[in-house]
Design a protein around this motif. Structure first.
Motif, PDB file in Angstrom:
ATOM      1  N   GLY A  28      54.106  52.649  35.155  1.00 58.36           N
ATOM      2  CA  GLY A  28      52.988  52.162  34.354  1.00 58.36           C
ATOM      3  C   GLY A  28      53.037  50.655  34.171  1.00 58.36           C
ATOM      4  N   LEU A  29      54.219  50.108  33.924  1.00 62.07           N
ATOM      5  CA  LEU A  29      54.357  48.656  33.791  1.00 62.07           C
ATOM      6  C   LEU A  29      54.024  47.942  35.104  1.00 62.07           C
ATOM      7  N   ILE A  30      54.447  48.519  36.218  1.00 58.79           N
ATOM      8  CA  ILE A  30      54.156  47.911  37.517  1.00 58.79           C
ATOM      9  C   ILE A  30      52.648  47.931  37.784  1.00 58.79           C
ATOM     10  N   VAL A  31      51.996  49.058  37.521  1.00 57.75           N
ATOM     11  CA  VAL A  31      50.549  49.153  37.736  1.00 57.75           C
ATOM     12  C   VAL A  31      49.808  48.197  36.808  1.00 57.75           C
ATOM     13  N   LEU A  32      50.252  48.110  35.559  1.00 57.64           N
ATOM     14  CA  LEU A  32      49.631  47.187  34.606  1.00 57.64           C
ATOM     15  C   LEU A  32      49.784  45.736  35.076  1.00 57.64           C
ATOM     16  N   GLY A  33      50.956  45.379  35.561  1.00 62.57           N
ATOM     17  CA  GLY A  33      51.173  44.024  36.070  1.00 62.57           C
ATOM     18  C   GLY A  33      50.296  43.705  37.264  1.00 62.57           C
ATOM     19  N   ILE A  34      50.186  44.647  38.193  1.00 60.37           N
ATOM     20  CA  ILE A  34      49.335  44.432  39.365  1.00 60.37           C
ATOM     21  C   ILE A  34      47.872  44.312  38.936  1.00 60.37           C
ATOM     22  N   GLY A  35      47.457  45.118  37.962  1.00 61.64           N
ATOM     23  CA  GLY A  35      46.088  45.034  37.463  1.00 61.64           C
ATOM     24  C   GLY A  35      45.806  43.689  36.802  1.00 61.64           C
ATOM     25  N   LEU A  36      46.751  43.186  36.012  1.00 59.75           N
ATOM     26  CA  LEU A  36      46.565  41.874  35.377  1.00 59.75           C
ATOM     27  C   LEU A  36      46.491  40.757  36.413  1.00 59.75           C
ATOM     28  N   ALA A  38      45.458  41.084  39.495  1.00 59.26           N
ATOM     29  CA  ALA A  38      44.164  41.217  40.174  1.00 59.26           C
ATOM     30  C   ALA A  38      43.035  40.646  39.319  1.00 59.26           C
ATOM     31  N   MET A  39      43.096  40.876  38.002  1.00 59.41           N
ATOM     32  CA  MET A  39      42.057  40.331  37.119  1.00 59.41           C
ATOM     33  C   MET A  39      42.094  38.802  37.109  1.00 59.41           C
ATOM     34  N   VAL A  40      43.276  38.222  37.120  1.00 60.46           N
ATOM     35  CA  VAL A  40      43.385  36.760  37.126  1.00 60.46           C
ATOM     36  C   VAL A  40      42.840  36.195  38.431  1.00 60.46           C
ATOM     37  N   VAL A  41      43.167  36.831  39.545  1.00 56.79           N
ATOM     38  CA  VAL A  41      42.687  36.345  40.845  1.00 56.79           C
ATOM     39  C   VAL A  41      41.163  36.455  40.919  1.00 56.79           C
TER      40      VAL A  41
END
Length: 84
Positions: A28-36, A38-41
């Motif tokens: 969950g932490l890894i998916v959350l980090g990847i999502g954040l 992606a949102m920044v990019v």
């Protein structure tokens, strides 16, 4: 890589239900980090597109508020009444 191997080594000693919860928390932490990330990019791409767009020059306003006095001028008769 060493940290992951130590983490997995520690989780192998846990009972299976606790190990599954720990692995899901890490996932969950890894998916959350990847999502954040992606949102920044994506947000950066939108801001970059907006920055490239030139806006029209603003029209000058006929507002001269800075030239008006801060206090309204009082008539001389009114000034005499305030002194009494």
């Amino acid at each position: 890589m060493l940290a992951l191997s130590l983490l997995f080594a520690e989780t192998k000693r846990l009972p299976p239900p606790v190990r599954a919860k720990a692995m899901m928390a890490i996932l969950g932490l890894i998916v959350l980090g990847i999502g954040l990330i992606a949102m920044v990019v994506l947000g950066g791409m939108i801001v970059k597109r907006l920055a490239r767009h030139r806006s029209r020059p603003s029209e000058p306003r006929d507002d001269s508020w800075y030239q008006k006095p801060l206090e309204p001028e009082t008539p001389p008769d009114a000034a005499d009444d305030n002194d009494r």
